[in-house]
Design a protein around this motif. Structure first.
Motif, PDB file in Angstrom:
ATOM      1  N   ILE A 133       0.844  -1.204   0.000  1.00  0.00           N
ATOM      2  CA  ILE A 133       0.000   0.000   0.000  1.00  0.00           C
ATOM      3  C   ILE A 133       0.875   1.248   0.000  1.00  0.00           C
ATOM      4  CG2 ILE A 133      -1.609   1.356   1.406  1.00  0.00           C
ATOM      5  CD1 ILE A 133      -2.884  -1.369   2.218  1.00  0.00           C
ATOM      6  N   ASP A 136       2.484   1.692  -3.450  1.00  0.00           N
ATOM      7  CA  ASP A 136       1.504   2.197  -4.423  1.00  0.00           C
ATOM      8  C   ASP A 136       1.155   3.652  -4.148  1.00  0.00           C
ATOM      9  OD1 ASP A 136       1.486  -0.210  -5.701  1.00  0.00           O
ATOM     10  OD2 ASP A 136      -0.572  -0.753  -5.165  1.00  0.00           O
ATOM     11  N   GLN A 137       1.041   4.009  -2.877  1.00  0.00           N
ATOM     12  CA  GLN A 137       0.713   5.393  -2.515  1.00  0.00           C
ATOM     13  C   GLN A 137       1.824   6.326  -2.971  1.00  0.00           C
ATOM     14  OE1 GLN A 137      -2.251   6.260  -1.267  1.00  0.00           O
ATOM     15  NE2 GLN A 137      -1.624   8.401  -1.503  1.00  0.00           N
ATOM     16  N   THR A 138       3.064   5.905  -2.779  1.00  0.00           N
ATOM     17  CA  THR A 138       4.201   6.705  -3.231  1.00  0.00           C
ATOM     18  C   THR A 138       4.184   6.850  -4.748  1.00  0.00           C
ATOM     19  OG1 THR A 138       5.520   5.958  -1.348  1.00  0.00           O
ATOM     20  CG2 THR A 138       6.722   6.886  -3.202  1.00  0.00           C
ATOM     21  N   GLU A 141       1.534   9.342  -5.737  1.00  0.00           N
ATOM     22  CA  GLU A 141       1.880  10.717  -5.402  1.00  0.00           C
ATOM     23  C   GLU A 141       3.015  11.258  -6.274  1.00  0.00           C
ATOM     24  OE1 GLU A 141       2.744  10.516  -1.240  1.00  0.00           O
ATOM     25  OE2 GLU A 141       0.638  10.291  -0.684  1.00  0.00           O
ATOM     26  N   GLN A 154      -5.711   2.835  -7.915  1.00  0.00           N
ATOM     27  CA  GLN A 154      -6.654   3.089  -6.821  1.00  0.00           C
ATOM     28  C   GLN A 154      -7.420   1.814  -6.474  1.00  0.00           C
ATOM     29  OE1 GLN A 154      -8.946   6.546  -8.092  1.00  0.00           O
ATOM     30  NE2 GLN A 154      -7.975   7.722  -6.440  1.00  0.00           N
ATOM     31  N   GLN A 157      -5.177  -0.388  -4.538  1.00  0.00           N
ATOM     32  CA  GLN A 157      -5.060   0.096  -3.156  1.00  0.00           C
ATOM     33  C   GLN A 157      -6.240  -0.384  -2.315  1.00  0.00           C
ATOM     34  OE1 GLN A 157      -3.429   3.470  -1.615  1.00  0.00           O
ATOM     35  NE2 GLN A 157      -1.635   2.397  -2.394  1.00  0.00           N
ATOM     36  N   SER A 161      -5.988  -2.874   0.822  1.00  0.00           N
ATOM     37  CA  SER A 161      -6.539  -2.448   2.116  1.00  0.00           C
ATOM     38  C   SER A 161      -7.491  -3.497   2.673  1.00  0.00           C
ATOM     39  CB  SER A 161      -7.267  -1.113   1.982  1.00  0.00           C
ATOM     40  OG  SER A 161      -6.350  -0.089   1.697  1.00  0.00           O
TER      41      SER A 161
END
Length: 177
Positions: A133, A136-138, A141, A154, A157, A161
């Protein structure tokens, strides 16, 4: 003055020596067996105490992690530190797993091992999903993903989660055992 000592025949002396040797051998054998039994009990007690401490620490860490997850960010720094601490307890179990065989009760040995494997899998699931997670978030961003790729990341993600949540719930279920 002369003193006469009554001495038995040489055969009597030989029988006395043989009887002494048999008694000494039997005494040594009994002492060795008694010492082995006492040593085994001591090892079993030490193993039981060690695994009891590990299981108790895991129970406490998972309970505190559950409470930490309920407050603030569900998988924030405190919750993740508690998960890592629980993983260190699993590592301690792995280092001392051979000691498990000092416990005589096979059912207890099996239950402890199965429980530790289940907890380990759940902890690895939470840690692994958290790392994915974060990666992927990095990526989301730092990049200029648009359209289908952004939607796919998304969606991934959300799947990760849900998988992390399922792993944590499994950990809570297993921890109650």
């Amino acid at each position: 003055m002369r003193v006469d000592l009554p001495l038995g025949s040489p055969v009597d002396t030989l029988w006395a020596v043989i009887a002494g040797a048999v008694l000494a051998t039997a005494g040594g054998f009994v002492a060795t067996q008694l010492e082995a039994v006492m040593r085994r009990r001591e090892r079993e007690k030490s193993a039981a105490l060690m695994f009891g401490e590990i299981l108790s620490a895991l129970e406490t860490l998972t309970a505190v992690a559950k409470g930490a997850r309920a407050r603030g960010e569900p998988y924030g720094p405190l919750t993740l530190r508690l998960i890592r601490a629980a993983q260190r307890e699993i590592d301690a179990y792995e280092r001392n797993r051979a000691t498990l065989y000092d416990l005589r009760d096979a059912e207890i040995r099996i239950r402890i091992h199965v429980l530790m494997v289940q907890v380990s899998l759940a902890l690895q699931g939470v840690s692994g999903m958290t790392a994915l997670i974060a990666a992927d978030q990095t990526a989301l961003e730092d990049s200029n993903y648009e359209g289908a790729m952004f939607t796919r990341l998304q969606g991934r993600q959300e799947e990760l989660s849900r998988a992390r949540e399922a792993a944590f719930e499994y950990l809570m279920t297993v921890a109650t055992e």
